[in-house]
Design a protein around this motif. Structure first.
Motif, mmCIF file in Angstrom:
data_model
loop_
_atom_site.group_PDB
_atom_site.id
_atom_site.type_symbol
_atom_site.label_atom_id
_atom_site.label_comp_id
_atom_site.label_asym_id
_atom_site.label_seq_id
_atom_site.Cartn_x
_atom_site.Cartn_y
_atom_site.Cartn_z
ATOM 1 N N SER A 237 0.814 -1.213 0.000
ATOM 2 C CA SER A 237 0.000 0.000 0.000
ATOM 3 C C SER A 237 0.849 1.266 0.000
ATOM 4 C CB SER A 237 -0.937 -0.003 1.205
ATOM 5 O OG SER A 237 -1.658 1.206 1.302
ATOM 6 N N ARG A 240 2.878 1.680 -3.212
ATOM 7 C CA ARG A 240 2.093 1.543 -4.441
ATOM 8 C C ARG A 240 2.673 0.442 -5.343
ATOM 9 N NH1 ARG A 240 0.701 7.869 -6.057
ATOM 10 N NH2 ARG A 240 -0.330 8.377 -4.075
ATOM 11 N N SER A 242 2.812 -2.650 -7.630
ATOM 12 C CA SER A 242 1.866 -3.206 -8.603
ATOM 13 C C SER A 242 2.182 -4.644 -8.980
ATOM 14 C CB SER A 242 1.860 -2.346 -9.877
ATOM 15 O OG SER A 242 3.150 -2.325 -10.471
ATOM 16 N N LYS A 259 -3.709 -11.099 -3.714
ATOM 17 C CA LYS A 259 -4.699 -10.850 -4.774
ATOM 18 C C LYS A 259 -6.077 -10.537 -4.202
ATOM 19 C CE LYS A 259 -3.783 -14.588 -7.276
ATOM 20 N NZ LYS A 259 -3.844 -15.550 -8.416
ATOM 21 N N GLU A 261 -6.614 -8.974 -1.313
ATOM 22 C CA GLU A 261 -6.610 -7.740 -0.537
ATOM 23 C C GLU A 261 -6.112 -6.517 -1.298
ATOM 24 O OE1 GLU A 261 -7.797 -7.406 2.521
ATOM 25 O OE2 GLU A 261 -8.307 -9.532 2.703
ATOM 26 N N THR A 262 -5.428 -6.726 -2.428
ATOM 27 C CA THR A 262 -4.829 -5.593 -3.147
ATOM 28 C C THR A 262 -5.083 -5.727 -4.649
ATOM 29 O OG1 THR A 262 -2.661 -6.559 -3.682
ATOM 30 C CG2 THR A 262 -2.960 -5.709 -1.440
ATOM 31 N N GLN A 263 -4.618 -4.714 -5.373
ATOM 32 C CA GLN A 263 -4.711 -4.724 -6.833
ATOM 33 C C GLN A 263 -3.402 -5.198 -7.485
ATOM 34 O OE1 GLN A 263 -7.611 -3.981 -8.552
ATOM 35 N NE2 GLN A 263 -8.431 -4.016 -6.458
ATOM 36 N N ALA A 264 -2.425 -5.566 -6.662
ATOM 37 C CA ALA A 264 -1.125 -5.972 -7.194
ATOM 38 C C ALA A 264 -1.221 -7.314 -7.919
ATOM 39 C CB ALA A 264 -0.104 -6.079 -6.060
ATOM 40 N N LYS A 265 -0.425 -7.447 -8.970
ATOM 41 C CA LYS A 265 -0.350 -8.705 -9.709
ATOM 42 C C LYS A 265 0.728 -9.589 -9.078
ATOM 43 C CE LYS A 265 -1.718 -6.840 -14.218
ATOM 44 N NZ LYS A 265 -1.272 -6.629 -15.630
#
Length: 300
Positions: A237, A240, A242, A259, A261-265
């Motif tokens: 977070s 940032r 990704s 995956k 909890e976040t938008q990260a790949k």
């Protein structure tokens, strides 16, 4: 009397036949032993070192190359030598290892076989801090490992020095093609923050010019605490992040949590510590990693 005479002759012929067979076996055994003694025996510690040596020694006569560990052993940090390993090393003329603290058993080997030539493939390479010697993950450093291995083989077996160097140069050319592909990915990756779930991926990040903002080193014995999970999410977070680099074998649970909890790949990469013992195995595995990186970085 005649019957006893015939029995005597029979037993004499049988004894001669048996003795002849025994002597033949002994002769063949000694011949085979002599043949083995004329071979140049090389032992590699584990997968990445073995594959490099396999390419450098390819097609060179009288070289016997064996790997200390099994193909699926993985990293050697906690590896315990077996009696079979010690027997294998007792026959070796040269022991090729990664070095940098990967093989913790080298002191034991040195005590058992003080005359055994041991050469470190990572000798002289720029290792990352924290005893992270997974240098084979950076293709540029892996090519240097290959040349170090070639040098060790040439020193121990000078009669074939030219062939070793020729093979090393060819293989380094193929590795260089992968380096060029990764260099192309730097445009999409350089400067970006990344979280890694295995310290080996610090070398991948290094080659791509990425900044590692958090490392959670996972393996088969690692139990992740709730506090560590919270730290990972916080690092993602705040920075940032990704993309995450993870090994599917040990990092799938954490990858699923990220995956969710976040938008990260999550990019699952081969850590290149296990695989098939074939000359092209490393090249194919890195090619697969590059494909995964392209997808994760949106560079397709």
């Amino acid at each position: 009397m005649k019957r006893n005479k015939y029995l005597f002759v029979f037993w004499m012929l049988l004894a001669i036949t048996l003795a002849g067979g025994i002597f033949t076996k002994v002769y063949v055994s000694l011949e085979g032993q002599g043949e083995q003694e004329r071979k140049f025996h090389v032992v590699a510690s584990f997968y990445p070192v073995y594959i490099a040596a396999c390419n450098v020694a390819e097609g060179i006569p009288d070289v016997v190359l064996e790997c200390l560990s099994e193909p699926q052993t993985g990293c050697m940090h906690d590896y315990q030598l077996t009696p079979q390993d010690m027997i294998l090393l007792s026959k070796a003329d040269l022991f090729l290892v990664n070095g940098g603290g990967i093989e913790n058993f080298l002191v034991e080997v040195g005590q058992a076989y003080p005359k055994l030539a041991v050469r470190k493939a990572s000798e002289g390479l720029d290792l990352q801090e924290g005893e992270n010697a997974h240098v084979w993950m950076d293709t540029r450093l892996y090519a240097q490992m290959v040349q170090n291995i070639a040098g060790a083989l040439e020193e121990a077996d000078p009669a074939h020095a030219e062939l070793y160097q020729k093979n090393a140069d060819r293989y380094c050319g193929e590795i260089g093609n992968l380096t060029d592909e990764l260099e192309g990915l730097r445009k999409a990756a350089a400067g970006k923050p990344v979280v890694i779930f295995h310290e080996a991926y610090a070398y991948v990040a290094q080659e791509l010019g990425m900044e590692v903002v958090y490392c959670l080193d996972l393996d088969e014995e690692r139990q992740v605490s709730a506090h560590e999970v919270a730290e990972v999410m916080q690092a993602i977070s705040e920075n940032r992040v990704s993309v995450i680099f993870a090994e599917e074998l040990y990092g799938k649970d954490m990858g699923d949590a990220v995956k969710a909890e976040t938008q990260a790949k999550v990019c699952y990469l081969d850590a290149l510590v296990r695989g098939r013992y074939e000359p092209e195995s490393y090249l194919l595995a890195v090619e697969a990693n590059i494909k995964a990186l392209r997808q994760a970085l949106g560079a397709e």
